[in-house]
Write an enzyme that holds these catalytic residues in place. Structure first.
Site, PDB file in Angstrom:
ATOM      1  N   ASP A 155      48.128  33.548  37.576  1.00 15.82           N
ATOM      2  CA  ASP A 155      47.615  32.997  38.712  1.00 15.82           C
ATOM      3  C   ASP A 155      46.696  31.839  38.460  1.00 15.82           C
ATOM      4  O   ASP A 155      46.754  30.571  38.989  1.00 15.82           O
ATOM      5  CB  ASP A 155      47.281  34.052  39.613  1.00 15.82           C
ATOM      6  N   ARG A 173      32.661  41.391  43.011  1.00 15.57           N
ATOM      7  CA  ARG A 173      33.025  39.853  43.462  1.00 15.57           C
ATOM      8  C   ARG A 173      31.721  39.275  43.839  1.00 15.57           C
ATOM      9  O   ARG A 173      31.656  38.260  43.359  1.00 15.57           O
ATOM     10  CB  ARG A 173      34.006  40.064  44.877  1.00 15.57           C
TER      11      ARG A 173
HETATM   12  N1  ARG Z   1      41.820  47.289  47.387  1.00 13.68           N
HETATM   13  C1  ARG Z   1      40.756  47.093  46.551  1.00 13.68           C
HETATM   14  C2  ARG Z   1      39.822  46.135  47.265  1.00 13.68           C
HETATM   15  O1  ARG Z   1      39.741  45.373  47.988  1.00 13.68           O
HETATM   16  C3  ARG Z   1      41.222  46.277  45.384  1.00 13.68           C
HETATM   17  C4  ARG Z   1      41.769  44.826  45.199  1.00 13.68           C
HETATM   18  C5  ARG Z   1      42.141  44.260  44.160  1.00 13.68           C
HETATM   19  N2  ARG Z   1      43.044  45.043  43.274  1.00 13.68           N
HETATM   20  C6  ARG Z   1      43.983  44.442  42.634  1.00 13.68           C
HETATM   21  N3  ARG Z   1      44.883  45.399  42.032  1.00 13.68           N
HETATM   22  N4  ARG Z   1      44.395  43.480  42.757  1.00 13.68           N
HETATM   23  O2  ARG Z   1      38.577  46.159  46.823  1.00 13.68           O
END
Ligand code: ARG
Length: 396
Positions: free
Chosen positions: A15, A95
């Site tokens: 990606d 993040r």
């Molecule tokens: N649902 C989790 C969150 O929002 C993980 C998101 C990313 N996970 C992934 N397998 N792309 O924090």
């Protein structure tokens, strides 16, 4: 709109490699690819090569593991932050750190735009962009997944092939993965069927409890001001300590979660998590709080926990309300020091011993032998006054 330079949060996956190429084509400006090493096991040389091949002006790889564990993971442990009671926030915690570092790089490199590879349906777009906005409101934000015409993976692969971007020959996993030193999360693809149990070969950090050793293992974790500092008497830095707990916890099948969670954008989604070391830490830390926290401080802290978790999950790390709560949580941890002994056995963590120089548990007071400081006779009046309004309420 003409841009000078873009800094992209780059993972090296398909990606963000497509995004890299697409940004250069669309904005006709240099793009810097920034990789955050948060303890995910990657071949950085390969990623570097791939990024350059996709046209990046420069690849910057930063080892953020220490800061991640110390300032983000350990805070979550101190706060007891678990979203909707099951999710230890491994992705959400990463993040704001990635975005903060990305802003720093943008400043150093005199870039005027930030880009990320999060899709338009998830939480991560919100987390990245709220952090960008809080720390660098002047920088332009580019979210290719919401901008371009590609509808899904098939379009991406087609574009990648046309552009000469290496598409992995091995069949891609039928779900999406996000990994760091704290956890691995899996979602999407075959996991969208709630009736389907995750395939056993999906898990990376843990064995299944069935395959865990038949003999329990005892460990001791020492905490100072709410932060773990040693395992079995051996002082370890945050990265070493969490790595070691992941290994021990993984071996005993600890820390798997399969849940349906509420995303910030309003959707429900199914997520599967492995957080072996984190699970051990949460339980050990709580066991220590049980003897070191004052009851009323604990009550208030516990009412705040869902809010703290929600703010982390939604992406409000750099908000005034979160920073204020953070100060309160840190204050509560001043005396959360001591040693917790645990028994690990087939997916379970049992508390086998607690001790602390600040323990508020007074054996002499709690036991039935009468001692100074607690006179059972006092309880009579205490209960009578507690019951007074109940009596009045029920007579009238
Ligand atoms: N649902 C989790 C969150 O929002 C993980 C998101 C990313 N996970 C992934 N397998 N792309 O924090």
């Amino acid at each position: 709109m003409r841009l000078k330079k873009i800094v992209l949060a780059y993972s090296g996956g398909l990606d963000t490699s497509v995004i890299l190429k697409w940004l250069i084509e669309k904005y006709q400006c240099p793009v810097i690819a920034f990789c955050a090493d948060l303890g995910q096991k990657e071949n950085w040389d390969e990623i570097k090569e791939k990024g350059i091949k996709c046209g990046a002006e420069k690849i910057i790889i930063r080892d953020l593991r220490e800061e991640f564990v110390k300032d983000y993971v350990y805070f979550a442990i101190k706060a007891g932050a678990i979203y909707e009671n099951w999710y230890m926030l491994g992705t959400a915690l990463a993040r704001p750190l990635i975005a903060k570092e990305q802003v720093k790089i943008a400043r150093d490199e005199e870039a005027d735009a930030l880009a990320h590879g999060a899709t338009g349906k998830g939480n991560d777009q919100v987390r990245f962009e709220l952090t960008y906005t809080a720390l660098a409101p002047d920088l332009k934000i580019i979210a290719p997944w919401r901008e371009w015409e590609f509808k899904g993976r098939t379009d991406l692969i087609e574009y990648a092939k046309k552009q000469g971007i290496p598409v992995p020959v091995t069949l891609e996993k039928p779900y999406s993965i996000d990994a760091n030193l704290f956890h691995i999360s899996y979602e999407g693809g075959i996991l969208e069927d709630l009736w389907q149990e995750p395939p056993e070969d999906m898990f990376i950090m843990t064995v299944s409890p069935e395959k865990a050793p038949d003999k329990p293992e005892y460990i001791e974790i020492e905490f100072e001001k709410g932060e773990p500092v040693s395992i079995n008497g051996e002082k370890l830095n945050p990265v070493e300590l969490l790595s070691k707990l992941n290994e021990i916890g993984g071996k005993h099948g600890i820390g798997r979660v399969d849940m349906v969670e509420n995303r910030f954008v309003g959707l429900k989604s199914r997520g599967i998590y492995e957080t072996p070391g984190g699970t051990i830490l949460h339980i050990a830390h709580r066991a220590l709080e049980q003897i070191t926290l004052d009851r009323e401080v604990m009550r208030i802290k516990d009412t705040l926990m869902p809010k703290v978790s929600e703010l982390i999950y939604y992406g409000f790390w750099y908000s005034p309300e979160f920073q204020s709560l953070k100060n309160f949580i840190e204050k509560t941890q001043e005396k959360v020091s001591g040693i917790i002994r645990l028994k690990l056995y087939k997916g379970n963590v049992f508390v086998a011993g607690r001790k602390s120089p600040y323990s508020l548990y007074k054996k002499e007071l709690a036991s039935f032998d009468e001692k100074e400081g607690y006179n059972p006779k006092d309880a009579e009046g205490f209960i009578r006054l507690q019951g007074l309004r109940l009596k009045i309420y029920n007579i009238s």
